[in-house]
Design a protein around this motif. Structure first.
Motif, short mmCIF file in Angstrom:
data_model
loop_
_atom_site.label_atom_id
_atom_site.label_comp_id
_atom_site.label_asym_id
_atom_site.label_seq_id
_atom_site.Cartn_x
_atom_site.Cartn_y
_atom_site.Cartn_z
N ARG A 1 30.44 14.37 -29.01
CA ARG A 1 29.64 15.44 -29.58
C ARG A 1 30.46 16.67 -29.93
O ARG A 1 29.92 17.64 -30.47
CB ARG A 1 28.52 15.83 -28.59
CG ARG A 1 27.70 14.64 -28.14
CD ARG A 1 26.55 15.04 -27.24
NE ARG A 1 25.38 15.41 -28.03
CZ ARG A 1 24.24 15.86 -27.50
NH1 ARG A 1 24.15 16.02 -26.19
NH2 ARG A 1 23.24 16.17 -28.28
N ASP B 1 28.02 18.64 -32.46
CA ASP B 1 26.63 18.34 -32.76
C ASP B 1 25.78 19.59 -32.52
O ASP B 1 26.06 20.39 -31.61
CB ASP B 1 26.13 17.20 -31.88
CG ASP B 1 24.74 16.74 -32.27
OD1 ASP B 1 24.64 16.00 -33.26
OD2 ASP B 1 23.77 17.15 -31.60
N LEU C 1 24.17 11.64 -31.22
CA LEU C 1 24.26 12.69 -32.23
C LEU C 1 22.92 12.91 -32.91
O LEU C 1 22.09 12.00 -33.00
CB LEU C 1 25.30 12.32 -33.28
CG LEU C 1 26.73 12.06 -32.80
CD1 LEU C 1 27.63 11.70 -33.98
CD2 LEU C 1 27.29 13.26 -32.05
N ALA D 1 24.57 19.84 -28.98
CA ALA D 1 25.53 19.68 -27.89
C ALA D 1 25.39 20.81 -26.87
O ALA D 1 25.17 21.97 -27.24
CB ALA D 1 26.96 19.65 -28.43
#
Length: 469
Positions: free
Chosen positions: A407, A426, A229, A429
């Motif tokens: 994520r 995230d 992350l 991502a």
């Protein structure tokens, strides 16, 4: 009163957050309300009065050196409601995208453990004379069901009804009746044999369930889906008609959760196709929390969940086949012993010395998890419309957490005539929150189309029978 200690599961969410400096293990909800927004002083006063009746909202964590004992909840002598009820505004034009950017900003920040672990944000500037409340609670305080009850307690009147309580998927247990014992020795032997056989079957079921959970965690998932992350988030939402979802359930004899997970599967499949990612049967292992609460325990502030780790059938192209496969795999996961095994592991861990469990969880949360792609959690919401300070709540959108290389996270809740999916991801991502949210709406629409086509075919068949009879 003696301080209340955190359970192993409650404390585990603190350990998971500590294992990654970019993780924030808070869950939450967005309530979009009809305007005008209340005066800030009035809101602070109202929320301040209502949280006095909500456990944990005026309590703070007290930890012990060397993990000699579990952390405790103690009263915060310096509690100040103004530290928890805050105010912000969205950028113009004040649409949903602007609101979602604010939600992402709020959720990426960790809650201060020196204070009670919750916040409530008044969000102004929404278009169409709307405003919003964003409520954020640390996962160590409550799971989704308990957090929903906390949110309801901040609304006007009695906002909690029977729809807000979790419904068990387990058959109801027969009540125990006491009477004279059977004096027949054959009955004794038969009963002892049946008891032993039942115990062996239960033990095998639990062992198999625990093995399935462990195998699911360590099995590698597509690298494009999981990863470390960053400190930034994106948030989005999908909102679909609950009436349409129930029509699908009725036509194909499935549950609302089946339909939701089938739509999520559809969304991930389309995202992978757009990226020319290889789609395999093991591409979408999903963590599905299972509530272990009885209906009368919805208000208790803690975590009472187990998990299932089904492989969602992302490899299947036909929407109806996907739906039926989701239903079959969830049914299999429930009967395989996964939820029971997880619940027993948590129960046993609460009886072990906290130092041992704390260090075990600490090590496990620092291992690179690459088997599970996403989390999808479903919490029923109020069936009737609720209000805050007399303003109707137009929509409720849940907010899940992400951590340990997950994520993307998806939370699902029902409210009046709508099913809402909150999607957090995230910032970096490969598959974004907006893309997944839009794909979920498309997935539900495809199932609606299939349902309507089946209804037309059935009507046509009935008409043909009438003509030929």
């Amino acid at each position: 009163m003696a301080p209340e200690r955190l359970s192993t599961l409650d404390a585990g969410f603190l350990e998971a957050e500590d294992s990654d400096r970019h993780a924030s293990l808070a869950i939450g909800g967005v309530a979009v309300l009809e305007g005008p927004a209340p005066d800030m002083e009035a809101l602070v006063s109202t929320i301040g009065e209502r949280v006095q009746h909500i456990p944990r909202c005026t309590q703070v964590l007290r930890s012990h050196a060397w993990d000699l004992s579990a952390p405790e909840w103690v009263h915060d002598d310096g509690f100040d409601i103004r530290r928890h009820v805050r105010r912000t505004a969205v950028a113009q034009p004040g649409d949903d995208a602007a609101l979602f950017r604010v939600v992402a900003d709020l959720m990426e920040r960790r809650l201060d453990r020196n204070r009670p672990l919750w916040e409530c944000w008044l969000v102004e500037g929404l278009s169409d004379a709307r405003w919003a409340l964003v409520i954020k609670v640390h996962h160590s305080v409550a799971d989704g069901v308990a957090a929903s009850a906390m949110l309801a307690a901040m609304c006007d009147g009695d906002a909690v009804d029977e729809a807000s309580s979790p419904v068990s998927d387990e058959p109801s247990r027969p009540s125990h009746r006491f009477g004279l014992p059977d004096l027949n020795p054959v009955s004794w032997l038969t009963g002892a044999w049946n008891t032993s056989l039942g115990t062996a079957r239960t033990a095998w079921r639990l062992t198999a369930g625990a093995a399935e959970i462990a195998a699911g965690i360590v099995s590698p998932a597509p690298q494009v889906m999981t990863g470390p992350l960053t400190d930034l988030r994106r948030f989005s939402a999908a909102r679909v008609s609950l009436t349409d979802v129930k029509a699908i359930c009725h036509r194909f004899d499935v549950t609302i959760n089946d339909v939701a997970l089938a739509a999520i599967t559809d969304s991930f499949r389309e995202a992978m196709l757009r990226r020319d990612e290889p789609i395999r049967p093991n591409s979408l292992r999903t963590l599905v929390p299972v509530s272990l609460r009885r209906p009368d325990e919805a208000h208790l502030p803690d975590n009472r969940v187990s998990v299932m780790l089904p492989l969602l059938p992302v490899e299947l192209a036909d929407p109806l086949q996907r739906l039926r496969t989701v239903h079959g795999r969830l049914t299999q996961s429930k009967s395989s012993g996964q939820p029971q095994a997880g619940g027993i592991v948590v129960a046993i861990s609460n009886r072990l010395p906290f130092a041992l469990t704390a260090w075990t969880v600490r090590i496990l949360t620092r291992l690179p998890q690459r088997g599970v792609v996403t989390v999808a959690t479903n919490v029923p919401g109020p069936r009737r419309r609720v209000t805050v300070m007399g303003r109707p709540v137009l929509a409720l959108i849940p907010i899940p957490p992400i951590a340990v290389h997950l994520r993307l996270g998806i939370a699902i809740t029902s409210y009046v005539d709508e099913l809402a999916f909150g999607v957090i991801g995230d910032f970096d991502a490969a598959v974004g929150a907006d893309e997944i949210a839009n794909g979920i709406e498309d997935g539900v629409n495809r199932l609606v189309t299939v349902t309507q086509a089946c209804k037309r075919s059935r009507r046509l068949g009935n008409q043909l029978l009438l003509l030929t009879s």
